[in-house]
Design a protein around this motif. Structure first.
Motif, PDB file in Angstrom:
ATOM      1  N   PRO A 223     -14.809  66.127 -10.258  1.00 45.93           N
ATOM      2  CA  PRO A 223     -13.867  65.237  -9.570  1.00 45.93           C
ATOM      3  C   PRO A 223     -13.594  65.666  -8.132  1.00 45.93           C
ATOM      4  CG  PRO A 223     -12.697  66.677 -11.090  1.00 45.93           C
ATOM      5  CD  PRO A 223     -14.170  66.915 -11.322  1.00 45.93           C
ATOM      6  N   LEU A 224     -13.121  64.718  -7.312  1.00 45.22           N
ATOM      7  CA  LEU A 224     -12.777  65.021  -5.923  1.00 45.22           C
ATOM      8  C   LEU A 224     -11.551  65.921  -5.847  1.00 45.22           C
ATOM      9  CD1 LEU A 224     -13.175  61.607  -4.016  1.00 45.22           C
ATOM     10  CD2 LEU A 224     -14.705  63.557  -3.969  1.00 45.22           C
ATOM     11  N   VAL A 225     -10.618  65.730  -6.782  1.00 44.12           N
ATOM     12  CA  VAL A 225      -9.373  66.496  -6.775  1.00 44.12           C
ATOM     13  C   VAL A 225      -9.453  67.624  -7.796  1.00 44.12           C
ATOM     14  CG1 VAL A 225      -6.860  66.367  -6.975  1.00 44.12           C
ATOM     15  CG2 VAL A 225      -8.132  64.376  -6.133  1.00 44.12           C
ATOM     16  N   ALA A 226      -9.327  68.867  -7.325  1.00 41.50           N
ATOM     17  CA  ALA A 226      -9.448  70.027  -8.216  1.00 41.50           C
ATOM     18  C   ALA A 226      -8.278  70.113  -9.181  1.00 41.50           C
ATOM     19  CB  ALA A 226      -9.533  71.305  -7.384  1.00 41.50           C
ATOM     20  N   ARG A 227      -7.095  69.705  -8.718  1.00 43.06           N
ATOM     21  CA  ARG A 227      -5.923  69.723  -9.596  1.00 43.06           C
ATOM     22  C   ARG A 227      -4.969  68.605  -9.202  1.00 43.06           C
ATOM     23  NH1 ARG A 227      -2.598  75.025 -11.563  1.00 43.06           N
ATOM     24  NH2 ARG A 227      -0.894  73.993 -12.684  1.00 43.06           N
ATOM     25  N   VAL A 228      -4.562  67.824 -10.202  1.00 44.17           N
ATOM     26  CA  VAL A 228      -3.583  66.764  -9.980  1.00 44.17           C
ATOM     27  C   VAL A 228      -2.248  67.221 -10.562  1.00 44.17           C
ATOM     28  CG1 VAL A 228      -2.972  64.358 -10.399  1.00 44.17           C
ATOM     29  CG2 VAL A 228      -5.381  64.991 -10.127  1.00 44.17           C
ATOM     30  N   ILE A 229      -1.213  67.232  -9.729  1.00 46.58           N
ATOM     31  CA  ILE A 229       0.117  67.658 -10.159  1.00 46.58           C
ATOM     32  C   ILE A 229       0.977  66.414 -10.363  1.00 46.58           C
ATOM     33  CG2 ILE A 229       2.135  69.064  -9.573  1.00 46.58           C
ATOM     34  CD1 ILE A 229       0.269  70.584  -7.584  1.00 46.58           C
ATOM     35  N   ASP A 230       1.278  66.110 -11.607  1.00 46.07           N
ATOM     36  CA  ASP A 230       2.080  64.933 -11.941  1.00 46.07           C
ATOM     37  C   ASP A 230       3.560  65.288 -11.792  1.00 46.07           C
ATOM     38  OD1 ASP A 230       3.259  62.685 -12.905  1.00 46.07           O
ATOM     39  OD2 ASP A 230       2.261  62.683 -14.860  1.00 46.07           O
ATOM     40  N   VAL A 231       4.197  64.714 -10.762  1.00 36.76           N
ATOM     41  CA  VAL A 231       5.609  65.040 -10.500  1.00 36.76           C
ATOM     42  C   VAL A 231       6.551  63.948 -11.014  1.00 36.76           C
ATOM     43  CG1 VAL A 231       5.044  66.455  -8.484  1.00 36.76           C
ATOM     44  CG2 VAL A 231       5.498  64.012  -8.177  1.00 36.76           C
ATOM     45  N   SER A 232       6.002  62.987 -11.771  1.00 43.94           N
ATOM     46  CA  SER A 232       6.795  61.820 -12.166  1.00 43.94           C
ATOM     47  C   SER A 232       7.971  62.156 -13.078  1.00 43.94           C
ATOM     48  CB  SER A 232       5.901  60.770 -12.833  1.00 43.94           C
ATOM     49  OG  SER A 232       5.256  61.301 -13.976  1.00 43.94           O
ATOM     50  N   ASN A 233       7.837  63.218 -13.879  1.00 42.83           N
ATOM     51  CA  ASN A 233       8.948  63.545 -14.786  1.00 42.83           C
ATOM     52  C   ASN A 233       9.956  64.530 -14.178  1.00 42.83           C
ATOM     53  OD1 ASN A 233       7.613  65.980 -14.868  1.00 42.83           O
ATOM     54  ND2 ASN A 233       6.825  65.720 -16.951  1.00 42.83           N
ATOM     55  N   GLY A 234       9.653  65.015 -12.962  1.00 42.59           N
ATOM     56  CA  GLY A 234      10.588  65.893 -12.268  1.00 42.59           C
ATOM     57  C   GLY A 234      10.673  67.309 -12.821  1.00 42.59           C
ATOM     58  N   LYS A 235       9.787  67.656 -13.753  1.00 42.39           N
ATOM     59  CA  LYS A 235       9.869  68.967 -14.401  1.00 42.39           C
ATOM     60  C   LYS A 235       8.872  69.981 -13.838  1.00 42.39           C
ATOM     61  CE  LYS A 235      11.449  66.986 -18.780  1.00 42.39           C
ATOM     62  NZ  LYS A 235      11.106  66.722 -20.197  1.00 42.39           N
ATOM     63  N   ILE A 236       7.866  69.493 -13.102  1.00 42.11           N
ATOM     64  CA  ILE A 236       6.826  70.399 -12.608  1.00 42.11           C
ATOM     65  C   ILE A 236       7.152  70.869 -11.195  1.00 42.11           C
ATOM     66  CG2 ILE A 236       4.381  70.554 -11.970  1.00 42.11           C
ATOM     67  CD1 ILE A 236       3.718  68.758 -14.271  1.00 42.11           C
ATOM     68  N   ASP A 237       7.055  72.158 -10.963  1.00 43.61           N
ATOM     69  CA  ASP A 237       7.310  72.761  -9.660  1.00 43.61           C
ATOM     70  C   ASP A 237       6.014  72.738  -8.841  1.00 43.61           C
ATOM     71  OD1 ASP A 237       7.488  74.838  -7.583  1.00 43.61           O
ATOM     72  OD2 ASP A 237       9.424  75.289  -8.497  1.00 43.61           O
ATOM     73  N   VAL A 238       6.027  71.961  -7.744  1.00 42.56           N
ATOM     74  CA  VAL A 238       4.821  71.801  -6.919  1.00 42.56           C
ATOM     75  C   VAL A 238       4.406  73.130  -6.298  1.00 42.56           C
ATOM     76  CG1 VAL A 238       3.842  70.676  -4.879  1.00 42.56           C
ATOM     77  CG2 VAL A 238       5.308  69.372  -6.422  1.00 42.56           C
ATOM     78  N   ALA A 239       5.374  73.877  -5.752  1.00 43.93           N
ATOM     79  CA  ALA A 239       5.056  75.159  -5.106  1.00 43.93           C
ATOM     80  C   ALA A 239       4.427  76.124  -6.106  1.00 43.93           C
ATOM     81  CB  ALA A 239       6.311  75.761  -4.485  1.00 43.93           C
ATOM     82  N   GLU A 240       5.013  76.204  -7.295  1.00 44.81           N
ATOM     83  CA  GLU A 240       4.499  77.105  -8.327  1.00 44.81           C
ATOM     84  C   GLU A 240       3.083  76.718  -8.743  1.00 44.81           C
ATOM     85  OE1 GLU A 240       5.778  77.734 -12.869  1.00 44.81           O
ATOM     86  OE2 GLU A 240       7.418  78.162 -11.467  1.00 44.81           O
ATOM     87  N   SER A 241       2.836  75.402  -8.899  1.00 44.62           N
ATOM     88  CA  SER A 241       1.503  74.922  -9.299  1.00 44.62           C
ATOM     89  C   SER A 241       0.453  75.232  -8.245  1.00 44.62           C
ATOM     90  CB  SER A 241       1.544  73.408  -9.549  1.00 44.62           C
ATOM     91  OG  SER A 241       2.439  73.092 -10.593  1.00 44.62           O
TER      92      SER A 241
END
Length: 382
Positions: A223-241
């Protein structure tokens, strides 16, 4: 920097044709704002005949026109307020006639370009006049709708990844809201240049779209994107990911889609709840990293600046109108437009477009675009 006075200004509506000319009536779409801060209303205006074609003008029969948000505040700041604001600046079409000093084009050429900020022409009109320095040739393989629908996002992506930062093989790029029309083109440009791309998704549909993106080369399943961070539920920390994905080193280039400036910021819209905080972006930036922001009112406190100083990182503001505000780098700008069309022709760029829209629905579509409610690029087809 050269001021607006150095940019060729179209003379739409200033001079009439001769009495012997046959009167041709055309409709064009304009925006009307009765007072500052008030919502724009969109109206069709009848116009009769174009002014005579001047020396460097190209008369274009418009085949497709993409819709973009009108920045009334910017127009006010640079003294370009008008009673009627032309709507639709990204156009593709066929050359009907050229002025006597035009050297780049001749009749029947297929062209694409972005009308300047001070243009009096609405791109949502069957025939318009454009100065030749705002157009490039459209490749035969590229359809009208894709040409008009890709050119602005292409310019933004080039401005961010080539002129505000230097994307290159081995670098890591974080593209916020990668499923947006601009995010999609930025991801494709970064990956084509050899960068590793991380992206955020605002919904499950966006996440699935990003995971399906593949390079144009047949047989490559990566895939073009190595990692997709789904922030829709508000539980995932973007910086940490991002730090986890980069082994703690941080991201080289961040391209945001807006940021939260304060912790207690009013989050009246669902989209504002999904935006990262400015501290998150500073945290996930690597040493010598570049933060390209679309937030024109970004405020950095002394601790923020100190963190950036310790990392030797930079913050740049993405204003894709800079090419139109000054023509001192006109040749470079035209080279960007040409390269966008080449990448579109070779399927490196595959834009995020809605179904083509007929002209009679342009008013409703523009109202949706002006309210920032369109998730795909809206293009009017003639």
């Amino acid at each position: 920097m050269v001021g607006l006075g150095a940019v060729p200004v179209l003379a739409g509506g200033r001079r009439g044709g001769s009495a012997a000319e046959v009167t041709v009536t055309m409709r064009a779409l304009y925006g009307q704002q009765n007072s500052p801060g008030e919502e724009i209303t969109f109206v069709f205006q009848e116009r009769e005949n174009l002014p005579p074609t001047r020396d460097n003008d190209v008369k274009v029969q418009v085949r497709a026109c993409a819709l973009s948000w009108i920045d009334t505040k910017l127009l006010s700041e640079i003294k370009l307020e008008k009673e009627l604001l032309p709507v639709g600046r990204e156009i593709s079409g066929v050359v009907l006639e050229v002025g006597r000093k035009v050297t780049f084009f001749q009749p029947d050429d297929e062209v694409v370009g972005i009308l300047p900020l001070d243009s009096e022409e609405s791109g949502l009109c069957e025939v318009i006049l454009v100065h030749e320095h705002y157009l490039v040739r459209k490749p035969e393989k590229v359809c009208w709708v894709e040409a008009a629908g890709t050119v602005r996002d292409g310019v933004r992506a080039y401005t961010a990844l080539h002129y505000l930062s230097q994307v290159s093989p081995g670098k890591t790029v974080l593209v916020m809201d990668g499923a947006s029309p601009f995010g999609t083109i930025a991801i494709q440009l970064a990956q084509h240049r050899g960068a590793k791309v991380i992206s955020t998704a605002y919904s499950l549909e966006d996440k699935q779209y990003l995971e399906r993106l593949r390079p144009p080369v047949e047989g490559i399943r990566q895939p073009l994107v190595a990692r997709v961070i789904d922030v829709s539920n508000g539980k995932i920390d973007v910086a940490e990911s991002c730090l986890e994905e980069t082994g703690g080193l941080g991201v080289d280039i961040v391209l945001d889609a807006g940021v939260k400036l304060y912790s207690a910021e009013d989050e009246s819209t669902s989209k504002s709840q999904l935006l990262p905080h400015k501290h998150d972006i500073i945290t996930l930036l690597g040493v010598g990293g570049h933060w390209i922001t679309t937030e024109k009112n970004l405020q950095l406190d002394p601790p923020d600046s100190h963190s950036l100083f310790l990392k030797g990182a930079t913050v740049s503001f993405l204003n894709d109108e800079i090419w139109n505000l000054s023509n001192v780098q006109q040749g470079k700008y035209l080279s960007i437009l040409e390269d966008i069309m080449k990448k579109l022709s070779s399927s490196i760029f595959r834009p995020q477009l809605d179904e083509p829209i007929p002209l009679y629905e342009a008013k409703v579509s523009m109202e949706i675009v002006q309210k920032n409610q369109a998730r795909k690029r809206q293009v009017i087809q003639f």
